[in-house]
Motif scaffolding. Structure first.
Motif, PDB file in Angstrom:
ATOM      1  N   ALA A  55      -5.364  -0.430  -6.820  1.00  0.00           N
ATOM      2  CA  ALA A  55      -5.776  -0.375  -5.418  1.00  0.00           C
ATOM      3  C   ALA A  55      -7.278  -0.150  -5.300  1.00  0.00           C
ATOM      4  O   ALA A  55      -7.948  -0.769  -4.460  1.00  0.00           O
ATOM      5  CB  ALA A  55      -5.012   0.723  -4.683  1.00  0.00           C
ATOM      6  N   ALA A  56      -7.822   0.722  -6.159  1.00  0.00           N
ATOM      7  CA  ALA A  56      -9.261   0.982  -6.129  1.00  0.00           C
ATOM      8  C   ALA A  56     -10.045  -0.283  -6.478  1.00  0.00           C
ATOM      9  O   ALA A  56     -11.054  -0.605  -5.838  1.00  0.00           O
ATOM     10  CB  ALA A  56      -9.609   2.112  -7.093  1.00  0.00           C
TER      11      ALA A  56
ATOM     12  N   GLU B  64      -2.597   2.981  -8.466  1.00  0.00           N
ATOM     13  CA  GLU B  64      -3.795   3.667  -7.954  1.00  0.00           C
ATOM     14  C   GLU B  64      -5.081   3.003  -8.432  1.00  0.00           C
ATOM     15  O   GLU B  64      -5.931   2.633  -7.606  1.00  0.00           O
ATOM     16  CB  GLU B  64      -3.770   5.149  -8.338  1.00  0.00           C
TER      17      GLU B  64
ATOM     18  N   LEU C  94      -0.649   2.663  -0.648  1.00  0.00           N
ATOM     19  CA  LEU C  94      -2.021   3.117  -0.888  1.00  0.00           C
ATOM     20  C   LEU C  94      -3.012   2.396   0.019  1.00  0.00           C
ATOM     21  O   LEU C  94      -3.964   3.004   0.525  1.00  0.00           O
ATOM     22  CB  LEU C  94      -2.396   2.878  -2.352  1.00  0.00           C
TER      23      LEU C  94
END
Length: 270
Positions: free
Chosen positions: A255-256, A252, A40
């Motif tokens: 990672a954000a 996800e 990612l």
């Protein structure tokens, strides 16, 4: 397979993507555990992952050890070798201790260190009791009581794991031999060295250090150690999605959150 040799070890590492360098480090977690997060991040960053010394594809010379300062030296050498630094470094669990040691001993290769749930037991008022319990479970594991040792570990960490789940995960004769070898190395040569490490707070206060804690880790041992470290450094802990292994369970949103934290640090860095 990419291998980098140091005096007493051969280090397996992976590099993906392009752009500013991010290092993802665990201990005992290996490169595979970080692969979804690395993929990612690699859309706009160079991402370095590795198996820490003595784990899976990173081999040690006979008698080799895995102290935080050794793992920090390994990281510094790899960052210099890939020639894409200085790096933002996310270390988790024992890897967070490695990352703190990296900031302490090799500040020239680091921009920001995010120490996600470092198990720095010696910072706590009940440190001696914690060490005694850890010594017992390590001894039990090495004496052959694998499931019993893991049950003790999760109770010590204040992480709920039903006995039947522990027995299914760590019992039986059909476990992956590579995983078992890495696990045994951790109990024999890495766990004690990690949980007894004491950071140099004066040095770390001069570095850009973020102490990360999982949003679902409240009350767990690593929540306590992370909160203690943040207090000693005079910073507020940063909350990340999930628990101790949030980067595995929910890559996800993790990672954000990591991108947002690094972006905020970039805006304030001189």
């Amino acid at each position: 397979m990419s291998i980098y040799e140091v005096s007493d070890a051969k280090l397996y590492y992976e590099v993906r993507g392009s752009g500013p360098l991010v290092v993802l480090a665990g201990a005992p977690m290996d490169a595979d555990a970080f692969a979804p997060l690395a993929d990612l991040l690699a859309t706009d960053r160079t991402v370095l992952t590795l198996d820490p010394r003595g784990v899976k594809r990173s081999t040690l010379a006979p008698g080799g050890t895995s102290r935080p300062e050794q793992r920090a030296d390994d990281l510094a050498r790899l960052i210099r070798y890939v020639d894409a630094g200085p790096a933002d470094v996310l270390g988790s669990s024992g890897g967070a201790v490695s990352a703190l040691a990296l900031a302490q001993y090799h500040p020239d290769v680091v921009r920001t260190v995010i120490a996600h749930e470092p198990p720095l037991d010696r910072l706590l008022p009940d440190a001696d009791e914690l060490l005694a319990r850890s010594e017992k479970l390590m001894a039990d594991y090495l004496a052959g009581d694998v499931v019993g040792a893991w049950k003790q570990f999760f109770r010590l960490a204040n992480i709920f794991l039903p006995d039947e789940v522990a027995e299914a995960m760590f019992g039986g004769d059909d476990r992956d031999p590579e995983q078992v070898a890495a696990e045994r190395f951790w109990f024999a040569h890495e766990m004690r060295e990690t949980i007894t490490w004491l950071p140099d707070l004066d040095r770390l206060r001069k570095a850009d250090v973020v102490v990360g804690v999982g949003a679902d880790s409240a009350g767990q041992l690593c929540d306590r150690t992370s909160t203690a470290l943040a207090g000693l450094l005079g910073v507020e802990p940063a909350r990340f999605p999930g628990g101790h292994t949030g980067f595995v369970d929910a890559p996800e949103p993790f990672a954000a959150a990591l991108r947002a934290e690094l972006g905020a640090r970039g805006e304030t860095r001189p």
